[in-house]
Design a protein around this motif. Structure first.
Motif, PDB file in Angstrom:
ATOM      1  N   ILE A  28       0.855  -1.188   0.000  1.00  0.00           N
ATOM      2  CA  ILE A  28       0.000   0.000   0.000  1.00  0.00           C
ATOM      3  C   ILE A  28       0.887   1.233   0.000  1.00  0.00           C
ATOM      4  O   ILE A  28       1.732   1.415   0.889  1.00  0.00           O
ATOM      5  N   LEU A  29       0.686   2.069  -1.017  1.00  0.00           N
ATOM      6  CA  LEU A  29       1.433   3.331  -1.068  1.00  0.00           C
ATOM      7  C   LEU A  29       0.851   4.337  -0.082  1.00  0.00           C
ATOM      8  O   LEU A  29       1.572   5.134   0.506  1.00  0.00           O
ATOM      9  N   GLY A  30      -0.478   4.309   0.097  1.00  0.00           N
ATOM     10  CA  GLY A  30      -1.102   5.204   1.060  1.00  0.00           C
ATOM     11  C   GLY A  30      -2.486   5.635   0.629  1.00  0.00           C
ATOM     12  O   GLY A  30      -3.067   5.095  -0.312  1.00  0.00           O
ATOM     13  N   LEU A  31      -2.999   6.631   1.332  1.00  0.00           N
ATOM     14  CA  LEU A  31      -4.322   7.199   1.088  1.00  0.00           C
ATOM     15  C   LEU A  31      -4.183   8.650   0.673  1.00  0.00           C
ATOM     16  O   LEU A  31      -3.377   9.392   1.247  1.00  0.00           O
ATOM     17  N   ILE A  32      -4.968   9.063  -0.314  1.00  0.00           N
ATOM     18  CA  ILE A  32      -4.973  10.466  -0.703  1.00  0.00           C
ATOM     19  C   ILE A  32      -6.418  10.932  -0.830  1.00  0.00           C
ATOM     20  O   ILE A  32      -7.276  10.219  -1.343  1.00  0.00           O
ATOM     21  N   SER A  33      -6.671  12.112  -0.320  1.00  0.00           N
ATOM     22  CA  SER A  33      -8.012  12.685  -0.351  1.00  0.00           C
ATOM     23  C   SER A  33      -8.069  13.754  -1.432  1.00  0.00           C
ATOM     24  O   SER A  33      -7.299  14.725  -1.403  1.00  0.00           O
ATOM     25  N   LEU A  34      -8.984  13.579  -2.388  1.00  0.00           N
ATOM     26  CA  LEU A  34      -9.185  14.565  -3.446  1.00  0.00           C
ATOM     27  C   LEU A  34     -10.510  15.293  -3.202  1.00  0.00           C
ATOM     28  O   LEU A  34     -11.041  15.250  -2.095  1.00  0.00           O
ATOM     29  N   SER A  35     -11.047  15.940  -4.193  1.00  0.00           N
ATOM     30  CA  SER A  35     -12.187  16.827  -3.951  1.00  0.00           C
ATOM     31  C   SER A  35     -13.502  16.086  -3.736  1.00  0.00           C
ATOM     32  O   SER A  35     -14.414  16.625  -3.110  1.00  0.00           O
TER      33      SER A  35
ATOM     34  N   PHE B 266       3.456  11.346   3.787  1.00  0.00           N
ATOM     35  CA  PHE B 266       2.168  12.048   3.823  1.00  0.00           C
ATOM     36  C   PHE B 266       1.021  11.104   3.463  1.00  0.00           C
ATOM     37  O   PHE B 266      -0.031  11.114   4.112  1.00  0.00           O
ATOM     38  N   LEU B 267       1.199  10.283   2.445  1.00  0.00           N
ATOM     39  CA  LEU B 267       0.141   9.356   2.035  1.00  0.00           C
ATOM     40  C   LEU B 267      -0.137   8.316   3.117  1.00  0.00           C
ATOM     41  O   LEU B 267      -1.258   7.812   3.232  1.00  0.00           O
TER      42      LEU B 267
ATOM     43  N   PRO C  92      -6.773  19.381  -1.471  1.00  0.00           N
ATOM     44  CA  PRO C  92      -8.026  19.881  -2.056  1.00  0.00           C
ATOM     45  C   PRO C  92      -9.123  20.026  -1.016  1.00  0.00           C
ATOM     46  O   PRO C  92      -9.197  19.272  -0.048  1.00  0.00           O
ATOM     47  N   ARG C  93      -9.982  20.999  -1.239  1.00  0.00           N
ATOM     48  CA  ARG C  93     -11.194  21.107  -0.448  1.00  0.00           C
ATOM     49  C   ARG C  93     -12.201  20.073  -0.940  1.00  0.00           C
ATOM     50  O   ARG C  93     -12.136  19.603  -2.065  1.00  0.00           O
TER      51      ARG C  93
ATOM     52  N   LEU D 215      -7.398   4.851  -2.189  1.00  0.00           N
ATOM     53  CA  LEU D 215      -6.333   3.973  -1.711  1.00  0.00           C
ATOM     54  C   LEU D 215      -5.430   3.651  -2.895  1.00  0.00           C
ATOM     55  O   LEU D 215      -5.899   3.162  -3.930  1.00  0.00           O
ATOM     56  N   ILE D 216      -4.137   3.925  -2.750  1.00  0.00           N
ATOM     57  CA  ILE D 216      -3.172   3.648  -3.820  1.00  0.00           C
ATOM     58  C   ILE D 216      -2.406   2.383  -3.452  1.00  0.00           C
ATOM     59  O   ILE D 216      -1.750   2.330  -2.404  1.00  0.00           O
ATOM     60  N   VAL D 217      -2.515   1.369  -4.292  1.00  0.00           N
ATOM     61  CA  VAL D 217      -1.862   0.086  -4.018  1.00  0.00           C
ATOM     62  C   VAL D 217      -0.854  -0.228  -5.115  1.00  0.00           C
ATOM     63  O   VAL D 217      -0.996   0.209  -6.267  1.00  0.00           O
ATOM     64  N   LEU D 218       0.179  -0.990  -4.743  1.00  0.00           N
ATOM     65  CA  LEU D 218       1.204  -1.418  -5.694  1.00  0.00           C
ATOM     66  C   LEU D 218       0.747  -2.718  -6.336  1.00  0.00           C
ATOM     67  O   LEU D 218       0.523  -3.713  -5.642  1.00  0.00           O
ATOM     68  N   THR D 219       0.617  -2.724  -7.632  1.00  0.00           N
ATOM     69  CA  THR D 219       0.187  -3.928  -8.341  1.00  0.00           C
ATOM     70  C   THR D 219       1.253  -4.457  -9.301  1.00  0.00           C
ATOM     71  O   THR D 219       1.013  -5.417 -10.017  1.00  0.00           O
ATOM     72  N   GLY D 220       2.395  -3.816  -9.313  1.00  0.00           N
ATOM     73  CA  GLY D 220       3.492  -4.289 -10.154  1.00  0.00           C
ATOM     74  C   GLY D 220       4.822  -3.955  -9.509  1.00  0.00           C
ATOM     75  O   GLY D 220       4.986  -2.882  -8.922  1.00  0.00           O
TER      76      GLY D 220
END
Length: 621
Positions: free
Chosen positions: A11-18, A127-128, A481-482, A23-28
């Motif tokens: 798992i690379l981490g979590l990012i919150s957008l607008s 941060f992520l 982002p808000r 959830l960003i995961v490594l698949t390769g």
């Protein structure tokens, strides 16, 4: 409905957008080598998974969300991310040895943020991962540590060699700091916290196997481990280069009141992490770069008054090495040899419980901390490697790795590849002067390749790096982002005045009409004279207009536009005031119009950005 199954490697981490969290995961992943008994991988593929079921990553419901997702994808696809499940790739060997007792029961991410590496500078996805880290710290019973995987943005190369019946491994690692991260012209100098742009720690590791008395080789049992660390970073003063579509941007040195204090913070942090500092500056002493050199020397003299562990050394690289005399870097080595010997390198021997520590490091910089810096760092690394091998008795006094074709070739290739990757991350193209690094000599073909790379850098730095800088700011938490995409419409709209936007179209239509005119029938040589004159005039005037107003056609970052730098009019040095129209004064109408459209996004989010910049540092660090 058929779903594609994929392996998830981390798992690379979590990012919150607008509109949603993702959830960003490594698949390769790609195996890059084995270090200290652990596999080291490069992340090659990622999946972005929305936590809201009604959000589609492929078809975002709002253009702002689509734009932000595109920034995330571009950053993931362009980066060189490395990780290991059992070895902390973010921390140099000496720091890991010093902290081994206190970190042996800690999770990998906790070891990466130990007191010996307290800034977590090279924990790129810190941060992520902050949500998972906060949850773990808040409730130790619900430990999420197995899912927190530290990722390093940098380079990694490890190669075996065999000399005089001794099996060795040579490894080269560079780690890029997540502080003040960004692209070549949009991140220069230092900030008020003392972080500098393009800061990289480079570690050269040498492993030598144990050799039994019977002469039998015990592979993978490296009784001797050595580490030599160098650092690089932007000149630690407040300075910038303002793109105007000209090949040479406007150089700006800002003489702020806290410059000496900010530089002192930077140097104190480096001393606390690495020990004594030998500051090697390769910035030209005359011409375009002279003001940066003079500002560096002025403020390092002030900042280092109470810092006896700092020594400044200037080397006129272009003058000393002109006419491709790159061997003259030995002059610099002679001048700092006493420092190199005193600072030494980390030497851990299984037969001796107490290792020899590296007492300091050389901090090298040129203007970009790329091409000249690469050449000098490679030369210092070779000098140290020769010394290490001679100390171990593998090389005889006076011998060099260049006397052994295979090892010499591997060394040059490793440093050239390392230089290319650092340069692509910062400047958008491979490094210049790598023909010398690869072959030990400067070639005409290498000079031609450098010309091509310079053109590529110009195009990317002026027309593409704005979005790339936005991706850095988004992924490292400098801008958040808000939860309302309507407040960020400036990301997907062009707020420039119509007369500014129209000029490239006028140029394109004019060139098209000129080309079309070449195919039209004519009754005489002069029958289309006025036709061509008309369209040549349109093309020339529109191109001239674009050059005069060049600053309006640069791809600027939109999340945190550098308006405070572009329109700075305080004390300091400015090489020019190009690209702002015919009226270059601060009172001109064009100046006000340009500042208005360029800062539109920042005005809408100014208070939020300031809040995030302070709040993020509290939360993440």
């Amino acid at each position: 409905m058929m779903f594609e199954s994929k392996h998830v490697y981390g798992i690379l981490g979590l990012i919150s957008l607008s509109l949603s969290e993702y959830l960003i995961v490594l698949t390769g992943r790609e195996r890059r080598g084995r270090l200290m008994g652990q596999e080291v991988y490069r992340a090659t593929d990622f999946d972005i998974l929305p936590l809201k079921t009604d959000i589609s990553v492929l078809y975002p419901p709002h253009p702002v969300e689509g734009h932000l997702l595109a920034l995330v994808r571009s950053h993931l696809n362009a980066g060189f991310f490395l990780f290991s499940y059992g070895w902390d790739v973010t921390t140099r060997l000496q720091a890991q040895w010093a902290a081994q007792e206190s970190t042996q029961r800690q999770a990998l991410w906790e070891a990466a943020c130990h007191s010996f590496n307290r800034t977590c500078s090279f924990f790129w996805n810190k941060f992520l991962q902050s949500r998972l880290i906060e949850a773990t710290n808040a409730n130790p019973r619900q430990d999420l540590s197995p899912y927190i995987l530290p990722i390093m943005y940098g380079t990694f190369d490890i190669r075996p060699a065999f000399i005089h019946s001794r099996h060795i491994q040579l490894c080269l690692i560079s780690r890029r700091s997540r502080y003040r991260a960004g692209t070549r012209y949009f991140r220069r100098g230092l900030d008020h916290q003392g972080h500098v742009a393009n800061f990289n720690e480079t570690e050269q590791l040498l492993f030598v196997e144990d050799q039994q008395s019977s002469g039998q080789r015990v592979f993978d049992d490296f009784s001797t481990k050595m580490s030599f660390v160098q650092i690089r970073g932007s000149v630690p003063v407040f300075w910038a280069e303002i793109n105007t579509l000209r090949y040479k941007p406007d150089l700006q040195v800002m003489d702020l009141q806290d410059t000496a204090d900010a530089m002192r913070r930077h140097l104190q942090e480096q001393i606390s992490l690495y020990g004594e500092q030998s500051l090697v500056s390769l910035v030209n002493h005359k011409g375009y770069e002279q003001p940066v050199k003079e500002a560096y020397e002025k403020y390092v003299a002030q900042a280092s008054v109470n810092l006896p562990k700092v020594r400044y050394e200037y080397f006129d690289f272009h003058n000393e090495c002109k006419q491709m005399r790159w061997d003259r870097i030995s002059l610099l080595i002679d001048r700092i040899q006493e420092d190199l010997v005193h600072q030494g390198y980390f030497h851990l021997d299984m037969n001796h419980p107490t290792p020899v520590l590296q007492q300091g490091t050389v901090r090298t910089n040129c203007m970009d901390n790329l091409d000249r810096t690469n050449v000098v760092q490679a030369a210092l690394a070779k000098w140290t490697l020769n010394r290490q091998l001679q100390t171990l008795g593998i090389l005889l006094p006076g011998e060099s790795i260049d006397d052994y074709e295979a090892l010499g070739k591997d060394f040059r290739e490793m440093w050239a590849d390392h230089a290319d990757l650092i340069s692509r991350a910062y400047a958008g193209s491979g490094a210049l002067k790598t023909d010398f690094t690869r072959t030990n000599r400067r070639t005409k073909m290498g000079a031609l390749e450098d010309g091509y790379k310079s053109v590529l850098r110009y195009l990317k730095n002026n027309y593409f790096d704005g979005a790339r800088q936005d991706a850095f700011d988004l992924m490292t938490g400098m801008w958040i982002p808000r939860k309302s995409p309507s407040t960020a419409m400036f990301l997907v709209t062009d707020n420039r005045p119509l007369w500014i936007r129209s000029m490239p179209y006028v140029t394109s239509v004019s060139l098209f009409m000129i080309c079309a005119g070449l195919t039209l029938p004519r009754s005489s040589d002069y029958s289309l004279f006025y036709y061509f004159m008309l369209w040549f005039t349109f093309a020339l005037l529109s191109l001239l207009f674009i050059l005069i107003h060049g600053i309006d056609y640069v791809s600027w970052p939109r999340l945190i536009p550098p308006t405070d730098v572009i329109y700075y009019n305080g004390p300091g040095f400015r090489s020019g005031n190009n690209g702002k129209g015919l009226g270059n004064s601060a009172e001109s109408l064009h100046y006000k119009a340009s500042a208005k459209w360029l800062s539109t996004g920042r005005k809408r989010t100014a208070s939020r950005v300031e809040e995030i910049e302070l709040g993020t540092k509290k939360r993440v660090d």
